[in-house]
Scaffold this motif. Sequence first.
Motif, PDB file in Angstrom:
ATOM      1  N   GLU A 167      -0.415   1.336  -2.364  1.00  0.00           N
ATOM      2  CA  GLU A 167       0.676   0.630  -1.689  1.00  0.00           C
ATOM      3  C   GLU A 167       0.204  -0.063  -0.429  1.00  0.00           C
ATOM      4  O   GLU A 167       0.656  -1.153  -0.119  1.00  0.00           O
ATOM      5  N   THR A 168      -0.681   0.578   0.341  1.00  0.00           N
ATOM      6  CA  THR A 168      -1.224  -0.050   1.542  1.00  0.00           C
ATOM      7  C   THR A 168      -2.718   0.219   1.621  1.00  0.00           C
ATOM      8  O   THR A 168      -3.201   1.237   1.120  1.00  0.00           O
ATOM      9  N   PRO A 204      -3.259  -2.706   8.447  1.00  0.00           N
ATOM     10  CA  PRO A 204      -2.685  -2.258   7.172  1.00  0.00           C
ATOM     11  C   PRO A 204      -2.033  -3.430   6.430  1.00  0.00           C
ATOM     12  O   PRO A 204      -1.256  -4.175   7.009  1.00  0.00           O
ATOM     13  N   SER A 258       0.215  -4.375   3.057  1.00  0.00           N
ATOM     14  CA  SER A 258       1.126  -3.729   2.126  1.00  0.00           C
ATOM     15  C   SER A 258       1.096  -4.408   0.764  1.00  0.00           C
ATOM     16  O   SER A 258       1.026  -5.634   0.664  1.00  0.00           O
ATOM     17  N   TRP A 307       3.573  -4.652  -1.061  1.00  0.00           N
ATOM     18  CA  TRP A 307       4.860  -5.350  -1.170  1.00  0.00           C
ATOM     19  C   TRP A 307       4.967  -6.516  -0.196  1.00  0.00           C
ATOM     20  O   TRP A 307       6.033  -7.042   0.017  1.00  0.00           O
ATOM     21  N   SER A 317       4.740  -6.618   3.087  1.00  0.00           N
ATOM     22  CA  SER A 317       5.600  -6.258   4.203  1.00  0.00           C
ATOM     23  C   SER A 317       4.751  -6.066   5.450  1.00  0.00           C
ATOM     24  O   SER A 317       3.631  -5.558   5.382  1.00  0.00           O
ATOM     25  N   PRO A 355       4.168  -1.763   7.753  1.00  0.00           N
ATOM     26  CA  PRO A 355       3.056  -0.839   8.010  1.00  0.00           C
ATOM     27  C   PRO A 355       2.193  -1.254   9.196  1.00  0.00           C
ATOM     28  O   PRO A 355       1.759  -0.407   9.979  1.00  0.00           O
TER      29      PRO A 355
END
Length: 178
Positions: A60-61, A68, A70, A72, A74, A77
């Motif tokens: 995920e990350t 970090p 992500s 997704w 995003s 993080p």
Amino acid sequence: SAASDVYKRQMQTVAGCKRGSDACNMRAAVRGQRRAAAESHAALGVKFKAYGEDELKQVETFKYLGRPVSFWDSDVPAMRANLKKARGVWARVSKILRAENVPPRVGGMFYKGVVMAVLLYGSETWCLPRAEMRALEGFHGAGARILVGMPPQGGGDGTWTYPHSADVLRKAGLHTIG
């Protein structure tokens, strides 16, 4: 074919609204989101191998150049990592500022130069939800309250009264994060 049916439906939807209207723009945005979701779903099915051997796992990350990233797409993080680092820096800097009995405005300058530099590193490209912005503002306000010596006051019934953020920030010589 299925692709031509989808295209016909999209064209009918576009034909049903006036060009430039809010409804037409909303439909176009929804179509774009659906298309992106379908492409993302298809991309999840792709498997990668390294050197023709084991299949690489999806995460995920991950850290790329210390930031970090992500899965997704995003920025949360990265913001959370910066917030964690800034808390550590603020814990060390605030001890020195209190021990030296530094005036609030001078402490605000140190806060801006040291803590905010860590907190907002890379923020030029962030796109954050309101809840994450509130987390940043909360940390910022708490730091300002420590600088000016205006902690929240606890009532006997379990309630807390916080000083007005604008007053605290003004006394510390700070502005809001936004």
